[in-house]
Design an enzyme around this catalytic site. Structure first.
Site, mmCIF file in Angstrom:
data_model
loop_
_atom_site.group_PDB
_atom_site.id
_atom_site.type_symbol
_atom_site.label_atom_id
_atom_site.label_comp_id
_atom_site.label_asym_id
_atom_site.label_seq_id
_atom_site.Cartn_x
_atom_site.Cartn_y
_atom_site.Cartn_z
ATOM 1 N N ASP A 83 0.808 -1.223 0.000
ATOM 2 C CA ASP A 83 0.000 0.000 0.000
ATOM 3 C C ASP A 83 0.843 1.276 0.000
ATOM 4 O OD1 ASP A 83 0.761 -0.863 2.582
ATOM 5 O OD2 ASP A 83 -0.813 0.319 3.540
ATOM 6 N N GLU A 141 -0.711 -2.055 5.153
ATOM 7 C CA GLU A 141 0.171 -1.997 6.329
ATOM 8 C C GLU A 141 0.044 -0.658 7.035
ATOM 9 O OE1 GLU A 141 3.142 -1.015 8.957
ATOM 10 O OE2 GLU A 141 3.147 -0.058 6.992
#
Ligand code: NI
Length: 395
Positions: A83, A141
């Site tokens: 991400d 995350e």
């Protein structure tokens, strides 16, 4: 191992240009946490081209690939997060973000690319690979409660013996790999405090309960927890990061909102902190006739590296790279949801140096001009491939 080790650099060299171009593609097309739909599809499609992999999509924006080797051995999970962050990129290289306000400013583009390169090499070496490697392409995350726990809950670690993961690390110079047993990254908790006083006219403070004056005392006294109440050899950070109150220069506000973060390593200390904080908030507010609310939210657990896995990892990396490359990682009070895997199976998270002052690659993680030295990418691939062979061999 010997046969593979002697050819390993050739295998890594053969995937470098792919890894770099995957990283650049991902960098140009960042997606926020829990929204990594195109990223996950890109990873899935790329993995489909390698062969020998068993693919699955445990959640909407994650991908898991299993590779069952031709020799007996253990099961190793390797994780990469995918991400990006809500940051407007200020780099001007060709592959800068094409999405306004979203940027790979932590290196997760590189993590994903390195794990793809690793999967490509290992899928070609399937016959020689001991045991099984499970490639975890993880979403989210950067946003609590994080993707790692979702993947654990989805069963991706069922049957797994050990887990490893890399963070490309700007504070460490490119060419170095940092490994450490024990505490590496902290538990990032958050808190919210409301000081509830009584508002009124600024010219008549005696008729009010001044939430700003009391809130300032709360902030000051919270600092005594770290400096006076906790062992200085037991790392703890308590930072007040927002303080909001007031609307006009002639009005004393009735409330103050205070928020911040607490970072710790030792689980027992982490349990003690909320009570220590609330005692200060309660004492200060009651001393001045105010009231309060206090809430404390636990974030990710600390990244605590398993000593045995860290030692085996260090040994195989020294074999592959030489003593001069493998250094002791410096712990950080930053957080990482890799810890969710480590609470389930023994694991080690480690740093691959990605900073390069000579090339101006010095900006910290989460900065609008963050980037990595791409020379770090083949090192990460080589580290993962080395670890897959070494850690899966049965003792
Ligand atoms: Ni990160």
């Amino acid at each position: 191992m010997t046969m593979v080790a002697s050819n390993l650099d050739a295998y890594v060299d053969a995937v470098v240009s792919d890894v770099v171009s995957w990283r650049r593609y991902l960098h140009a097309h960042p997606e926020l946490s829990f929204q990594e739909e195109r990223t996950a599809q890109f990873v899935y499609d790329t993995l489909c081209g390698f062969g020998n992999l068993i693919l699955s999509r445990p959640t909407k924006t994650s991908v898991v690939a299993r590779l069952v080797g031709g020799r007996p051995g253990g099961v190793l999970a390797i994780r990469a997060d995918m991400d990006a962050l809500p940051i407007r990129e200020e780099n001007d290289f060709e592959f800068r973000s094409t999405v306004d306000g979203v940027m790979h400013a932590c290196g997760h583009d590189g993590h994903t690319a390195m794990l793809l390169g690793t999967a490509k090499i290992l899928s070609e070496l399937q016959a020689e690979l001991p045991g099984e490697v499970r490639f975890l392409f993880q979403h989210a995350e950067e946003l609590f409660p994080g993707g790692a726990q979702e993947l654990v809950d989805a069963g991706v670690l069922d049957g797994v013996d050990q887990v490893i993961g890399i963070h490309l690390w700007a504070p460490l110079e490119v060419g170095k790999i940092g490994v450490r047993a024990g505490a590496l990254m902290a538990a990032p908790d958050t808190f919210e405090i409301t000081v509830i006083g009584k508002g009124g006219h600024a010219a008549q403070p005696h008729l009010t309960v001044d939430a700003i004056a009391i809130g300032a005392q709360v902030v000051t006294n919270l600092q005594h927890i770290v400096s006076r109440q906790v062992d200085p050899l037991d790392p703890l950070v308590l930072s007040v990061t927002t303080f909001h109150a007031g609307t006009a220069d002639n009005v004393i506000p009735g409330t103050v909102e205070i928020t911040g973060t607490v970072r710790s390593f030792r689980p027992d200390l982490r349990e003690e902190v909320p009570a220590l904080m609330e005692r200060v908030v309660r004492g200060i507010t009651s001393a001045h006739g105010a009231d309060y609310t206090f809430s404390y939210t636990k974030g990710y657990r600390p990244v605590l590296n398993d000593a045995a896995v860290a030692e085996r990892l260090r040994a195989c990396l020294v074999d592959a790279f030489g003593e001069a490359v493998v250094v002791d990682a410096t712990p950080t009070m930053g957080g990482e949801d890799f810890s969710a895997y480590q609470w389930r199976v023994p694991g080690t998270f480690f740093f691959v140096g990605a900073g390069n002052p000579e090339q101006g690659i010095t900006y910290p993680h989460h900065h609008p001009r963050f980037t990595v030295d791409e020379a770090a990418l083949p090192m990460g691939v080589k580290a993962f491939v080395t670890a897959a062979f070494a850690l899966n061999r049965q003792e």
